[in-house]
Enzyme design. Structure first.
Site, PDB file in Angstrom:
ATOM      1  N   GLU A 109       1.186  -1.207   0.005  1.00  0.00           N
ATOM      2  CA  GLU A 109       0.273  -0.067  -0.039  1.00  0.00           C
ATOM      3  C   GLU A 109       0.488   1.098   0.000  1.00  0.00           C
ATOM      4  OE1 GLU A 109      -3.342  -2.816   3.412  1.00  0.00           O
ATOM      5  OE2 GLU A 109      -2.388  -0.669   3.986  1.00  0.00           O
ATOM      6  N   CYS A 122       3.211   8.477   1.669  1.00  0.00           N
ATOM      7  CA  CYS A 122       3.361   7.935   2.705  1.00  0.00           C
ATOM      8  C   CYS A 122       3.417   5.873   1.732  1.00  0.00           C
ATOM      9  CB  CYS A 122       2.913   7.417   4.012  1.00  0.00           C
ATOM     10  SG  CYS A 122       2.258   6.303   5.236  1.00  0.00           S
ATOM     11  N   CYS A 129       5.640  -7.049   7.536  1.00  0.00           N
ATOM     12  CA  CYS A 129       6.049  -6.827   8.398  1.00  0.00           C
ATOM     13  C   CYS A 129       6.622  -7.849   9.493  1.00  0.00           C
ATOM     14  CB  CYS A 129       5.832  -5.919   8.993  1.00  0.00           C
ATOM     15  SG  CYS A 129       7.089  -4.881  10.515  1.00  0.00           S
ATOM     16  N   CYS A 133       4.085  -6.279  16.015  1.00  0.00           N
ATOM     17  CA  CYS A 133       3.525  -5.115  17.203  1.00  0.00           C
ATOM     18  C   CYS A 133       2.191  -5.221  17.249  1.00  0.00           C
ATOM     19  CB  CYS A 133       3.736  -3.391  16.484  1.00  0.00           C
ATOM     20  SG  CYS A 133       5.597  -3.808  16.332  1.00  0.00           S
ATOM     21  N   CYS A 136      -1.065  -3.331  15.293  1.00  0.00           N
ATOM     22  CA  CYS A 136      -1.176  -2.651  13.886  1.00  0.00           C
ATOM     23  C   CYS A 136      -0.774  -4.358  12.886  1.00  0.00           C
ATOM     24  CB  CYS A 136       0.818  -2.820  13.988  1.00  0.00           C
ATOM     25  SG  CYS A 136       1.268  -1.811  11.818  1.00  0.00           S
ATOM     26  N   GLU A 193       9.784  -2.583   7.958  1.00  0.00           N
ATOM     27  CA  GLU A 193      10.403  -2.081   9.186  1.00  0.00           C
ATOM     28  C   GLU A 193      11.434  -1.076   8.110  1.00  0.00           C
ATOM     29  OE1 GLU A 193      10.626  -0.596  11.428  1.00  0.00           O
ATOM     30  OE2 GLU A 193      12.546  -0.664  11.186  1.00  0.00           O
ATOM     31  N   SER A 226      10.785   6.333   9.948  1.00  0.00           N
ATOM     32  CA  SER A 226      10.165   6.135  10.661  1.00  0.00           C
ATOM     33  C   SER A 226      10.681   4.576  11.581  1.00  0.00           C
ATOM     34  CB  SER A 226       8.683   5.636  10.462  1.00  0.00           C
ATOM     35  OG  SER A 226       7.937   5.728  12.210  1.00  0.00           O
ATOM     36  N   SER A 249       9.561   5.001  16.891  1.00  0.00           N
ATOM     37  CA  SER A 249       7.895   4.346  16.923  1.00  0.00           C
ATOM     38  C   SER A 249       7.856   4.233  18.688  1.00  0.00           C
ATOM     39  CB  SER A 249       7.568   3.382  16.586  1.00  0.00           C
ATOM     40  OG  SER A 249       6.772   3.627  14.841  1.00  0.00           O
ATOM     41  N   ASN A 325      -5.835   4.125  15.985  1.00  0.00           N
ATOM     42  CA  ASN A 325      -6.973   3.319  14.507  1.00  0.00           C
ATOM     43  C   ASN A 325      -6.685   2.059  15.036  1.00  0.00           C
ATOM     44  OD1 ASN A 325      -8.334   3.285  12.083  1.00  0.00           O
ATOM     45  ND2 ASN A 325      -7.002   4.374  11.102  1.00  0.00           N
ATOM     46  N   CYS A 368      -1.918   1.666   8.900  1.00  0.00           N
ATOM     47  CA  CYS A 368      -1.087   0.728   8.067  1.00  0.00           C
ATOM     48  C   CYS A 368      -1.602  -0.928   8.225  1.00  0.00           C
ATOM     49  CB  CYS A 368      -0.009   0.633   9.136  1.00  0.00           C
ATOM     50  SG  CYS A 368       1.175  -0.363   8.666  1.00  0.00           S
TER      51      CYS A 368
HETATM   52  N1  SAH Z   1       7.731  -0.151  10.869  1.00  0.00           N
HETATM   53  C1  SAH Z   1       7.868   1.139  10.789  1.00  0.00           C
HETATM   54  C2  SAH Z   1       7.285   1.803  10.222  1.00  0.00           C
HETATM   55  C3  SAH Z   1       6.049   1.844  10.312  1.00  0.00           C
HETATM   56  S1  SAH Z   1       4.595   1.942  10.483  1.00  0.00           S
HETATM   57  C4  SAH Z   1       7.478   2.093  12.593  1.00  0.00           C
HETATM   58  O1  SAH Z   1       7.337   0.886  13.047  1.00  0.00           O
HETATM   59  O2  SAH Z   1       8.263   3.010  12.795  1.00  0.00           O
HETATM   60  C5  SAH Z   1       4.252   4.174  10.853  1.00  0.00           C
HETATM   61  C6  SAH Z   1       3.797   3.877  12.426  1.00  0.00           C
HETATM   62  O3  SAH Z   1       2.459   4.006  12.175  1.00  0.00           O
HETATM   63  C7  SAH Z   1       4.499   3.704  13.707  1.00  0.00           C
HETATM   64  O4  SAH Z   1       4.841   4.435  14.113  1.00  0.00           O
HETATM   65  C8  SAH Z   1       3.240   2.584  13.665  1.00  0.00           C
HETATM   66  O5  SAH Z   1       3.923   1.779  15.269  1.00  0.00           O
HETATM   67  C9  SAH Z   1       2.005   3.168  13.336  1.00  0.00           C
HETATM   68  N2  SAH Z   1       0.795   2.614  14.148  1.00  0.00           N
HETATM   69  C10 SAH Z   1       0.972   1.069  13.079  1.00  0.00           C
HETATM   70  N3  SAH Z   1      -0.086   0.411  13.391  1.00  0.00           N
HETATM   71  C11 SAH Z   1      -1.032   1.620  14.030  1.00  0.00           C
HETATM   72  C12 SAH Z   1      -2.739   1.750  14.661  1.00  0.00           C
HETATM   73  N4  SAH Z   1      -3.071   0.555  14.099  1.00  0.00           N
HETATM   74  N5  SAH Z   1      -3.183   3.093  14.847  1.00  0.00           N
HETATM   75  C13 SAH Z   1      -1.664   4.044  14.597  1.00  0.00           C
HETATM   76  N6  SAH Z   1      -1.112   3.892  14.755  1.00  0.00           N
HETATM   77  C14 SAH Z   1       0.069   3.081  14.535  1.00  0.00           C
END
Ligand code: SAH
Length: 376
Positions: A109, A122, A129, A133, A136, A193, A226, A249, A325, A368
């Site tokens: 995406e 973005c 990934c 986490c 996510c 990542e 990020s 993050s 989200n 994401c």
């Molecule tokens: N892997 C990298 C970049 C991708 S995610 C990272 O972790 O930084 C980009 C950002 O969106 C990160 O801060 C991640 O933690 C956040 N993110 C992922 N899922 C989310 C969600 N459901 N709600 C809010 N932020 C989210």
């Protein structure tokens, strides 16, 4: 150096590689590739001009190249890398998400977001990934594979073309409103990542920032990488000497909670991650962005805000709070407004700059990885 399983992804035996593309190659390698085809070396510059300066990958538009040579050059250097599965727009057309299918069927995406003063894209650096986490959507599905340099770059080339061609509002509209007509900001906050696909991400930043026609001529200052906090890779990234912004993050100021929200924390602790981020800020001269998704009753207590403020006080850092989200089926949701306010105040009390991110694209599965997950 990268360690298997954490920082590097080893492709399964027999997996097909993405086709080689102009955007994978340095200007010198492009010349060599063109010469190998029996073409004049200056064709490399012409192709770069078409791709990086005019976003024209259709050979019919390459009128300065003999028709007889175009097919050969395209096949060798500008193969189709990805196709649009669908676009979804919201926020009155100011946000557009694209779901792409790559050569091997893999889905990724990207999102274009128009603001009054800029257009930001973005992009994804991996399909899926491996960081796992739990809040996510991408993390839930696991890692498919790394994207190639060209697969990363092409998302942006197409974004530049879309903005130029008025797909995010026409140039006339934009001029009338004084709005931007060029894509200027790139955030590596889509799937994946970025620092776990280190070499290709760094190469893609060179393609994005090399002047036209070697690259897209974007400013390093407009690019944000990020990361979950892969400490050795952050130091290595600082060595590159870019002026890009680094976003970390964090999501929790204490190891006990961060171990559960960002599992790689069991490897590199909050203290080490922040030290690496501050080192990056010092060496790049750029303020680091500390990302913190606010999750109701999980990480949004005022005492955690206070602890975060203490950790960042006097540092070259600001906090970007992201209302969670919620992903489908998750038990977690965004914070109550009063808790969010108290959290902001607790950070600001230490003189640390803090903003709450606007939540673009919620009704288009904007978080994401959600669009790709729903397609599967
Ligand atoms: N892997 C990298 C970049 C991708 S995610 C990272 O972790 O930084 C980009 C950002 O969106 C990160 O801060 C991640 O933690 C956040 N993110 C992922 N899922 C989310 C969600 N459901 N709600 C809010 N932020 C989210």
């Amino acid at each position: 150096m990268p360690e298997p399983g954490v920082l590097t992804f080893v492709a399964p035996r027999g997996a097909k590689k993405p086709p080689r593309h102009l955007a994978d190659l340095t200007p010198a390698q492009r010349k060599e590739a063109v010469a190998t085809l029996g073409e004049k070396p200056f064709r490399a510059k012409q192709l770069s001009q078409h791709y990086f300066a005019r976003y024209a990958h259709d050979p019919a538009q390459w009128t300065d190249i003999p028709a007889g040579a175009r097919g050969r050059l395209q096949e060798a250097l500008l193969p189709d890398l990805m196709s649009v599965v669908r676009h979804i727009s919201c926020d009155d057309g100011a946000t557009r998400k694209t779901l792409w299918r790559l050569f091997d069927g893999t889905l990724v995406e990207s999102v274009l977001m128009r603001y009054p003063d800029r257009v930001t894209m973005c992009i994804s650096s991996q399909a899926g990934c491996g960081m796992n986490c739990p809040f996510c959507a991408t993390g839930q599905a696991g890692l498919d594979r790394n994207l190639s340099t060209a697969e990363i770059v092409h998302q942006i080339v197409d974004g530049m073309r879309a903005v130029r061609d008025g797909e995010m509002g026409t140039a006339d509209d934009a001029a009338a409103h004084g709005a931007p007509t060029r894509l200027s900001n790139i955030v590596f906050m889509g799937m994946g990542e970025p620092l776990a696909n280190y070499r290709r991400v760094v190469d893609s930043i060179r393609r994005l920032t090399d002047p036209e026609p070697d690259g897209l001529g974007l400013s390093q200052r407009g690019i944000t990488v990020s990361t979950v906090g892969l400490v050795p890779a952050i130091h290595r990234f600082a060595d590159e000497g870019f002026k890009c912004r680094l976003a970390v993050s964090l999501h929790a100021p204490d190891d006990e909670l961060r171990d559960t929200l960002v599992p790689v924390n069991t490897r590199w602790k909050v203290r080490e991650v922040l030290d690496a981020a501050f080192d990056y800020a010092h060496r790049s001269g750029r303020r680091v962005s500390i990302e913190y998704a606010l999750i109701r009753d999980v990480n949004d207590q005022a005492w955690r805000g206070d602890r975060l403020g203490r950790l960042l006080k006097g540092r070259h850092a600001h906090v970007n709070l992201i209302p969670l989200n919620p992903t489908p089926g998750s038990r977690w949701t965004a914070s109550r407004p009063e808790d969010e306010r108290a959290f902001v105040d607790a950070i600001a009390a230490h003189g640390v700059p803090v903003t709450v991110r606007d939540t673009r694209g919620q009704e288009i599965d904007g978080a994401c990885g959600q669009l790709a997950a729903s397609e599967r």
